[in-house]
Scaffold this active site. Structure first.
Site, PDB file in Angstrom:
ATOM      1  N   CYS A  58       0.833  -1.210   0.000  1.00 30.93           N
ATOM      2  CA  CYS A  58       0.000   0.000   0.000  1.00 30.93           C
ATOM      3  C   CYS A  58       0.866   1.258   0.000  1.00 30.93           C
ATOM      4  O   CYS A  58       0.408   2.324  -0.415  1.00 30.93           O
ATOM      5  CB  CYS A  58      -0.936   0.003   1.200  1.00 30.93           C
ATOM      6  SG  CYS A  58      -0.102  -0.104   2.794  1.00 30.93           S
ATOM      7  N   ARG A  60       4.283   1.415  -1.311  1.00 27.78           N
ATOM      8  CA  ARG A  60       5.336   1.507  -2.319  1.00 27.78           C
ATOM      9  C   ARG A  60       5.189   0.401  -3.360  1.00 27.78           C
ATOM     10  O   ARG A  60       4.619  -0.668  -3.085  1.00 27.78           O
ATOM     11  CB  ARG A  60       6.721   1.407  -1.667  1.00 27.78           C
ATOM     12  CG  ARG A  60       7.048   0.035  -1.077  1.00 27.78           C
ATOM     13  CD  ARG A  60       8.456  -0.004  -0.453  1.00 27.78           C
ATOM     14  NE  ARG A  60       8.515   0.840   0.728  1.00 27.78           N
ATOM     15  CZ  ARG A  60       9.284   1.930   0.824  1.00 27.78           C
ATOM     16  NH1 ARG A  60      10.059   2.291  -0.171  1.00 27.78           N
ATOM     17  NH2 ARG A  60       9.303   2.648   1.933  1.00 27.78           N
ATOM     18  N   SER A 113      10.138   2.848   6.032  1.00 32.86           N
ATOM     19  CA  SER A 113       8.690   2.629   6.098  1.00 32.86           C
ATOM     20  C   SER A 113       7.972   3.912   6.491  1.00 32.86           C
ATOM     21  O   SER A 113       8.538   4.783   7.153  1.00 32.86           O
ATOM     22  CB  SER A 113       8.366   1.542   7.133  1.00 32.86           C
ATOM     23  OG  SER A 113       8.935   0.308   6.763  1.00 32.86           O
ATOM     24  N   ASP A 118       8.252  -0.474  10.912  1.00 28.42           N
ATOM     25  CA  ASP A 118       7.225  -1.403  10.423  1.00 28.42           C
ATOM     26  C   ASP A 118       7.908  -2.462   9.556  1.00 28.42           C
ATOM     27  O   ASP A 118       8.464  -2.147   8.509  1.00 28.42           O
ATOM     28  CB  ASP A 118       6.184  -0.642   9.617  1.00 28.42           C
ATOM     29  CG  ASP A 118       5.026  -1.531   9.156  1.00 28.42           C
ATOM     30  OD1 ASP A 118       5.137  -2.756   9.278  1.00 28.42           O
ATOM     31  OD2 ASP A 118       4.023  -0.982   8.671  1.00 28.42           O
ATOM     32  N   PHE A 119       7.860  -3.720  10.000  1.00 28.56           N
ATOM     33  CA  PHE A 119       8.617  -4.777   9.328  1.00 28.56           C
ATOM     34  C   PHE A 119       7.763  -5.614   8.381  1.00 28.56           C
ATOM     35  O   PHE A 119       8.204  -6.666   7.922  1.00 28.56           O
ATOM     36  CB  PHE A 119       9.274  -5.699  10.368  1.00 28.56           C
ATOM     37  CG  PHE A 119      10.481  -5.094  11.029  1.00 28.56           C
ATOM     38  CD1 PHE A 119      11.720  -5.148  10.423  1.00 28.56           C
ATOM     39  CD2 PHE A 119      10.365  -4.452  12.248  1.00 28.56           C
ATOM     40  CE1 PHE A 119      12.837  -4.585  11.023  1.00 28.56           C
ATOM     41  CE2 PHE A 119      11.473  -3.887  12.859  1.00 28.56           C
ATOM     42  CZ  PHE A 119      12.715  -3.950  12.249  1.00 28.56           C
ATOM     43  N   GLY A 195      -8.092  -8.002   3.022  1.00 25.80           N
ATOM     44  CA  GLY A 195      -6.726  -7.492   2.935  1.00 25.80           C
ATOM     45  C   GLY A 195      -6.041  -7.563   4.286  1.00 25.80           C
ATOM     46  O   GLY A 195      -6.697  -7.566   5.336  1.00 25.80           O
ATOM     47  N   ILE A 197      -4.247  -5.466   6.130  1.00 29.02           N
ATOM     48  CA  ILE A 197      -4.506  -4.390   7.084  1.00 29.02           C
ATOM     49  C   ILE A 197      -5.917  -4.513   7.650  1.00 29.02           C
ATOM     50  O   ILE A 197      -6.152  -4.308   8.840  1.00 29.02           O
ATOM     51  CB  ILE A 197      -4.295  -3.013   6.426  1.00 29.02           C
ATOM     52  CG1 ILE A 197      -2.813  -2.811   6.086  1.00 29.02           C
ATOM     53  CG2 ILE A 197      -4.753  -1.889   7.350  1.00 29.02           C
ATOM     54  CD1 ILE A 197      -2.520  -1.532   5.328  1.00 29.02           C
TER      55      ILE A 197
END
Length: 420
Positions: A58, A60, A113, A118-119, A195, A197
């Site tokens: 979302c 990149r 990020s 954020d991994f 999705g 998220i």
């Protein structure tokens, strides 16, 4: 990169766009679903590209690959998305060789990020590399680089506190709901789409509220039922979407569609409706804001979190960067080894030719010649000689390029065999 013997004639590039310069609409134009990724990989293979890793989230869309010119990779991206070259040029970045390597490390380690630390991107990178390898588009350089980035990411997560605290977009979504909606536990919440998220938001809602009125709808019902079973949610058919939106107080949209799936025509609600669009590309048409009782909040707004947790994370950036430099140094050391490996291999072949010729000569001269013992001694001597040369070339105080040229000249090594 050609000197590293990773590619025959090309350089390593990272091309792409991210939240830093591209808004959600533009990122949506360049978003790649699974089918588009496969089509891009197939086209790359047909065009003779030897190694390519494609990621699309979302925040990149990026291509890491080998090319004679970055436009080859840009064209692949534009051919398989709704984006144009002109749009790309306005918001894109292009990194080459060392800069491209550094960029992948920073992206994979959460330093680039939208939410620091954020991994989630590293799992995308792993999956993308596996897909490229499956289609024969992952050369030794790219595979080794991805593994190095995974190693750095894991170490940063374990050895620093850069990812501590709840700052994910899914948590921000729940926080926004708590801050703007009264009596959340009594509200009807509809989650449309599965999705990542959206699923995480759903999980956070279940954890942080006692809401018993959460309904899930997905075009593919069995996927919805799998998630619903985990969280004990109600599942409705896609055909019931309009009816369930009318009942809902909060609508969370997280579909993977390339175009809006919700617009004002489908909303017949007479009561206030909060819509959270957690999708890239946007899955809710902005015309819903023409309705008086509808409030639309998009992913980009929820991503703009600058709370105390993020400020605390920034203190750990130097430690994370130190880990990256350490892992990157190991990777570069491997690259240097790859650089002279073909010459050492060619040298070994040449020395074996010398030994074989000498063994033939001695066999003819000596009646009691012990061939097996002679070959054993020859192999040991050749191994010691090549090891000495390899150690010499690894020495930091040595000019590797000059030494390689000297070895090639002295031993009359074939240039084609040392550049393979």
């Amino acid at each position: 990169m050609q000197s590293y013997n990773m590619s025959r004639t090309q350089s390593f590039y990272a091309i792409g766009l991210s939240y830093k310069k591209a808004d959600a609409d533009i990122r949506g134009h360049f978003s790649l679903d699974e089918a588009s990724k496969l089509a891009l990989l197939q086209q790359a293979k047909e065009n003779g590209v030897e190694s390519l890793v494609v990621t699309s989230t979302c925040n990149r869309t990026e291509i890491y690959g080998f090319a004679q010119h970055p436009f080859q990779l840009i064209q692949l991206l534009c051919d398989n998305t709704r984006g144009t070259v002109e749009e790309f040029q306005d918001v894109a970045y292009i990194y080459k060789n060392k800069e491209a390597i550094t960029h992948m490390f920073r992206v994979g380690s959460g330093l680039d990020s939208q939410i620091l630390g954020d991994f989630e991107i590293i799992s995308q990178l792993k999956a993308s590399a596996r897909l490229s390898k499956k289609h024969g588009l992952l050369n030794p350089f790219s595979e080794r680089l991805v593994n190095a980035v995974i190693q750095a990411s894991k170490r940063i997560k374990n050895e620093t506190e850069i990812s501590t605290g709840a700052t994910s977009v899914s948590f921000a979504s729940v926080q926004y709901i708590f801050d703007t909606v009264e009596n959340v536990s009594d509200k009807n919440i509809l989650l449309f789409g599965t999705g990542k998220i959206g699923r995480n938001t759903c999980e956070n809602l279940v954890k942080h509220t006692e809401n018993k009125h959460i309904t899930l709808i997905n075009r593919t019902k069995d996927k919805a039922e799998q998630i619903a079973g985990k969280f004990n949610l109600v599942v409705k058919d896609y055909a019931n979407l309009q009816e369930e939106i009318t009942r809902a107080d909060i609508l969370i949209v997280a579909t993977g569609a390339q175009r809006p799936t919700i617009d004002k025509q489908i909303i017949q609600s007479k009561k206030p409706l909060l819509i959270l669009d957690l999708s890239i590309p946007k899955n809710v048409n902005e015309n819903v804001e023409e309705l008086d009782r509808v409030t639309l909040v998009h992913l980009d707004f929820l991503s703009q979190i600058t709370d105390e947790t993020l400020e605390a994370r920034k203190k750990h950036i130097p430690a994370a960067e130190a880990i990256i430099e350490e892992v990157k140094a190991d990777f570069n050391s491997w690259l240097e080894t790859r650089k002279f490996a073909p010459t050492i291999k060619a040298l070994k072949i040449k020395l074996n030719e010398f030994a074989s010729a000498e063994v033939d000569t001695q066999r003819k001269k000596l009646s009691d010649f012990n061939e097996s013992q002679a070959e054993l001694i020859s192999k040991k001597i050749i191994q010691k000689i090549t090891n000495h040369f390899a150690h010499h070339l690894k020495d930091d105080g040595v000019s590797t390029d000059e030494s390689l040229e000297l070895i090639k000249k002295v031993f009359q090594l074939d240039q084609t065999s040392t550049n393979a």
